[in-house]
Scaffold this motif. Structure first.
Motif, PDB file in Angstrom:
ATOM      1  N   LYS A 162     -45.327  65.125  73.525  1.00 48.88           N
ATOM      2  CA  LYS A 162     -44.973  66.439  73.819  1.00 48.88           C
ATOM      3  C   LYS A 162     -45.074  67.068  72.755  1.00 48.88           C
ATOM      4  O   LYS A 162     -45.601  68.485  72.609  1.00 48.88           O
ATOM      5  N   LEU A 165     -46.583  59.235  83.166  1.00 48.35           N
ATOM      6  CA  LEU A 165     -45.147  59.092  83.014  1.00 48.35           C
ATOM      7  C   LEU A 165     -44.591  60.575  83.528  1.00 48.35           C
ATOM      8  O   LEU A 165     -43.582  60.558  83.959  1.00 48.35           O
ATOM      9  N   ASN A 166     -45.273  61.585  83.151  1.00 46.43           N
ATOM     10  CA  ASN A 166     -44.781  62.885  83.460  1.00 46.43           C
ATOM     11  C   ASN A 166     -44.715  62.981  85.097  1.00 46.43           C
ATOM     12  O   ASN A 166     -43.507  63.487  85.401  1.00 46.43           O
ATOM     13  N   HIS A 217     -40.331  56.589  77.222  1.00 45.57           N
ATOM     14  CA  HIS A 217     -39.633  57.675  77.047  1.00 45.57           C
ATOM     15  C   HIS A 217     -39.770  58.410  75.520  1.00 45.57           C
ATOM     16  O   HIS A 217     -40.087  59.500  75.568  1.00 45.57           O
ATOM     17  N   LEU A 242     -49.691  59.241  79.342  1.00 44.98           N
ATOM     18  CA  LEU A 242     -48.495  60.522  79.274  1.00 44.98           C
ATOM     19  C   LEU A 242     -48.697  61.194  80.747  1.00 44.98           C
ATOM     20  O   LEU A 242     -47.647  61.535  81.234  1.00 44.98           O
ATOM     21  N   SER A 257     -43.237  59.770  75.465  1.00 40.75           N
ATOM     22  CA  SER A 257     -43.348  60.870  76.048  1.00 40.75           C
ATOM     23  C   SER A 257     -43.072  62.215  75.210  1.00 40.75           C
ATOM     24  O   SER A 257     -43.622  63.312  75.330  1.00 40.75           O
TER      25      SER A 257
END
Length: 316
Positions: A19, A73-74, A12, A70, A15
């Motif tokens: 971002k 994960l998204n 997390h 990424l 991520s």
């Protein structure tokens, strides 16, 4: 902290850092120190066995592996929050993301969707219009409708209906080009068709065809004709090529030539006589299928749409 829980925490953090491409901004977002963010990323890279960021002067850049992680994960986080909404609201609110081919959306689906909206007013519909198949791994689509010739065994696949194709044109084009001004069925005189066929302008659509075979559907139609004389016809050289079936149908309605129409998508134009279908129709060998990843068909919002769609078809 449990190793898996720690790894999830680190993912997390990654991520958020990805971002912003900044450990400082990630620290502000997570209410921890920049050093803690950096430490979590290092731990995660050691756990995974590959680098996630390239550390440049005053900025970060994702590695190829970092970009892939990424993206995964998204998608996973989107699914988690979507499942939370499912549990809280039984999923009949929020968003339903549909992937549909342009002509199918314009000519078949859109005019039916108001009924679905009235049934589920808290469920917002998002339409992703795309001629080529959608990739569920890279696009946030709940359900898609494909026009294809195969069963999609790797997905949940619900066949909606088969498609049939037939040449279509405006009434005036038919009368002018084939010299028929009465209401006789044209296939009563295949000689008439044979004598005038070479003078037609054919409108080809590349939307669902191989780019190097714009005459594919016309050849398919000729090959499946029951009359041997029609089968032997040579396709005219005069042509027009477009990349949407709806555009081909519109061009035909403006007397620009004769297009190969899909029966399910030209119902309204046939009803209003904007187009006529004077010749024999044949199976396209393709069908419309509703597709989603296995298991997703039972989610309440997906199931609501599938049930409604099948009810629409049963009334047709």
């Amino acid at each position: 902290m449990d190793k898996k829980q720690q790894q999830l925490t680190n993912m997390h953090t990654f991520s958020v850092a990805a971002k912003f491409l900044s450990f400082t901004k990630a620290a502000e977002e997570l209410f921890i120190s920049q050093g803690a963010v950096s430490q979590r990323i290092k731990q995660l890279e050691l756990q995974l066995g590959f680098m996630l960021f390239v550390r440049l002067t005053r900025r970060l850049k994702l590695t190829v592996e970092g970009e892939r992680l990424l993206q995964a994960l998204n998608q996973s986080f989107d699914l988690i929050f979507s499942e939370i909404d499912d549990i809280r609201f039984k999923e009949l609110r929020g968003e339903l993301y549909l992937g549909v081919a342009p002509t199918f959306a314009q000519s078949w689906l859109l005019k039916r969707l108001p009924e679905f909206q009235a049934m589920y007013p808290n469920l917002n519909i998002k339409l992703r219009v795309k001629a080529s198949p959608l990739n569920f791994q890279h696009e946030p689509v709940d359900l898609a409708i494909y026009y294809s010739e195969r069963h999609h065994a790797e997905f949940f696949s619900q066949k909606l209906f088969d498609e049939y194709i037939t040449p279509v044109c405006s009434p005036s084009y038919y009368e002018n080009q084939l010299n028929t001004v009465d209401n006789k069925e044209p296939l009563e005189s295949n000689q008439l068709l044979a004598e005038n066929f070479s003078d037609l302008t054919l409108i080809h659509c590349s939307e669902s065809l191989e780019s190097n075979q714009p005459q594919h559907e016309w050849k398919l139609w000729l090959g499946k004709q029951s009359d041997e004389q029609v089968k032997r016809l040579v396709l005219p050289e005069a042509s027009m090529i477009v990349n949407h079936a709806d555009m081909a149908n519109s061009a035909a309605s403006y007397s620009m030539g004769m297009a190969m129409g899909r029966i399910a998508l030209i119902e309204e134009k046939l009803h209003t006589k904007a187009l006529i279908a004077p010749f024999e129709s044949v199976s396209s060998g393709r069908a419309y299928h509703l597709i989603c990843p296995q298991g997703q068909q039972t989610r309440p919002r997906n199931k609501a749409f599938i049930d409604w769609l099948m009810a629409c078809l049963s009334k047709a």
